[in-house]
Scaffold this motif. Structure first.
Motif, mmCIF file in Angstrom:
data_model
loop_
_atom_site.group_PDB
_atom_site.id
_atom_site.type_symbol
_atom_site.label_atom_id
_atom_site.label_comp_id
_atom_site.label_asym_id
_atom_site.label_seq_id
_atom_site.Cartn_x
_atom_site.Cartn_y
_atom_site.Cartn_z
ATOM 1 N N MET A 199 0.778 -1.178 0.030
ATOM 2 C CA MET A 199 0.075 0.029 0.078
ATOM 3 C C MET A 199 0.755 1.099 0.097
ATOM 4 N N SER A 200 0.624 1.862 -0.708
ATOM 5 C CA SER A 200 1.320 3.152 -0.978
ATOM 6 C C SER A 200 0.889 4.390 -0.264
ATOM 7 N N LEU A 201 1.759 5.075 0.413
ATOM 8 C CA LEU A 201 1.027 6.461 1.328
ATOM 9 C C LEU A 201 1.169 7.686 0.757
ATOM 10 N N THR A 202 0.554 8.600 0.892
ATOM 11 C CA THR A 202 0.724 9.985 0.503
ATOM 12 C C THR A 202 1.658 11.045 1.737
ATOM 13 N N ILE A 203 2.647 11.278 1.312
ATOM 14 C CA ILE A 203 3.292 12.143 2.118
ATOM 15 C C ILE A 203 3.326 13.481 1.885
ATOM 16 N N GLY A 204 2.990 14.374 2.812
ATOM 17 C CA GLY A 204 3.029 15.796 2.547
ATOM 18 C C GLY A 204 4.461 16.290 3.076
ATOM 19 N N MET A 205 4.867 17.418 2.338
ATOM 20 C CA MET A 205 6.213 17.692 2.809
ATOM 21 C C MET A 205 6.182 19.133 2.466
ATOM 22 N N VAL A 206 6.662 19.796 3.711
ATOM 23 C CA VAL A 206 6.493 21.140 3.804
ATOM 24 C C VAL A 206 7.712 21.868 4.715
ATOM 25 N N ALA A 207 8.143 22.901 4.205
ATOM 26 C CA ALA A 207 9.262 23.408 5.077
ATOM 27 C C ALA A 207 9.574 24.843 4.993
ATOM 28 N N HIS A 208 9.694 25.489 6.025
ATOM 29 C CA HIS A 208 10.020 27.145 6.081
ATOM 30 C C HIS A 208 11.410 27.141 5.039
ATOM 31 N N ASP A 209 11.564 28.610 4.864
ATOM 32 C CA ASP A 209 12.618 28.825 3.994
ATOM 33 C C ASP A 209 14.014 28.329 4.833
ATOM 34 N N SER A 210 14.310 28.630 5.961
ATOM 35 C CA SER A 210 15.423 28.223 6.482
ATOM 36 C C SER A 210 15.595 26.718 6.799
ATOM 37 N N LEU A 217 13.180 5.243 0.735
ATOM 38 C CA LEU A 217 11.800 4.829 1.346
ATOM 39 C C LEU A 217 10.629 5.808 0.796
ATOM 40 N N ILE A 218 10.872 7.002 0.417
ATOM 41 C CA ILE A 218 9.916 8.047 0.075
ATOM 42 C C ILE A 218 9.443 7.747 -1.301
ATOM 43 N N ALA A 219 10.505 7.170 -2.185
ATOM 44 C CA ALA A 219 10.235 7.227 -3.649
ATOM 45 C C ALA A 219 9.245 6.033 -4.031
ATOM 46 N N ARG A 220 8.813 5.079 -3.220
ATOM 47 C CA ARG A 220 7.908 4.219 -3.404
ATOM 48 C C ARG A 220 6.545 4.984 -2.920
ATOM 49 N N HIS A 221 6.235 6.135 -2.481
ATOM 50 C CA HIS A 221 5.130 6.707 -1.967
ATOM 51 C C HIS A 221 4.827 7.943 -3.013
ATOM 52 N N THR A 222 3.530 8.330 -2.917
ATOM 53 C CA THR A 222 3.180 9.651 -3.517
ATOM 54 C C THR A 222 3.467 10.833 -2.470
ATOM 55 N N VAL A 223 4.429 11.712 -3.079
ATOM 56 C CA VAL A 223 4.817 12.875 -2.305
ATOM 57 C C VAL A 223 4.159 14.193 -2.911
ATOM 58 N N VAL A 224 3.665 14.896 -1.820
ATOM 59 C CA VAL A 224 2.790 16.308 -2.381
ATOM 60 C C VAL A 224 3.649 17.093 -1.466
ATOM 61 N N ALA A 225 4.103 18.239 -2.087
ATOM 62 C CA ALA A 225 4.736 19.452 -1.441
ATOM 63 C C ALA A 225 4.331 20.786 -1.653
ATOM 64 N N THR A 226 4.620 21.686 -0.829
ATOM 65 C CA THR A 226 4.400 23.252 -1.281
ATOM 66 C C THR A 226 5.162 23.437 -2.513
ATOM 67 N N ALA A 227 5.171 24.684 -3.100
ATOM 68 C CA ALA A 227 5.648 24.806 -4.328
ATOM 69 C C ALA A 227 7.095 25.121 -4.099
ATOM 70 N N THR A 228 7.618 25.802 -3.360
ATOM 71 C CA THR A 228 9.021 26.164 -3.166
ATOM 72 C C THR A 228 9.664 24.966 -2.592
ATOM 73 N N THR A 229 9.055 24.246 -1.484
ATOM 74 C CA THR A 229 9.510 23.351 -1.043
ATOM 75 C C THR A 229 9.966 22.138 -2.032
ATOM 76 N N GLY A 230 8.636 22.067 -2.839
ATOM 77 C CA GLY A 230 8.788 21.008 -3.888
ATOM 78 C C GLY A 230 10.067 21.185 -4.949
ATOM 79 N N GLY A 231 10.137 22.617 -5.156
ATOM 80 C CA GLY A 231 11.499 22.900 -5.973
ATOM 81 C C GLY A 231 12.714 22.363 -5.389
ATOM 82 N N VAL A 232 12.989 22.816 -4.241
ATOM 83 C CA VAL A 232 14.434 22.454 -3.561
ATOM 84 C C VAL A 232 14.135 21.100 -3.444
ATOM 85 N N LEU A 233 13.284 20.334 -3.077
ATOM 86 C CA LEU A 233 13.367 18.675 -3.109
ATOM 87 C C LEU A 233 13.699 18.171 -4.478
#
Length: 126
Positions: free
Chosen positions: A1-12, A27-43
């Motif tokens: 079963m795949s998870l949906t993982i939210g990833m968010v971080a403040h700038d610093s 670990l995380i590549a097996r799952h769905t990752v959702v991130a806010t735009a700027t955090t997602g860009g860094v990831l």
């Protein structure tokens, strides 16, 4: 079963989240990752092969979008690395997001060490 993982971080804290993600990419590549735009860009720059669903940046409503996903049962885990020493203009959105994590009792981590503890728990092995 795949998870949906939210990833968010403040700038610093974005570099800390990206470093954690690189360390746990398998670990995380097996799952769905959702991130806010700027955090997602860094990831994405640290993990170019990782598929990331982007929502708006936090101050533009991304925190609320992630919160809505929690309320709708669409998010299984939240990794949110906030900066406790910097004032955030969208602080009410951040507080609302944290409230939803507690109301819906989803696993959440707020620092690299707590994210690693979640990883060691076997949660991401699903």
């Amino acid at each position: 079963m795949s998870l949906t993982i939210g990833m968010v971080a403040h700038d610093s804290k974005k570099p800390d989240l990206a470093a954690w993600a690189v360390q746990h990419a398998g670990l995380i590549a097996r799952h769905t990752v959702v991130a806010t735009a700027t955090t997602g860009g860094v990831l994405k720059s640290s993990l170019p092969d990782l598929t990331i669903r982007l929502v708006k940046s936090g101050p533009l409503g991304g925190d609320q979008q992630v919160g809505a996903m929690i309320a709708q049962g669409e998010l299984d885990v939240l990794l949110f690395f906030p900066d406790p020493l910097a004032a955030q203009p969208h602080d009410v959105d951040v507080k609302a997001l944290l409230r939803l994590v507690l109301v819906y009792d989803i696993p959440a981590a707020f620092s690299p060490s707590t994210a690693s503890a979640l990883a060691r728990s076997g949660l991401f092995d699903r």
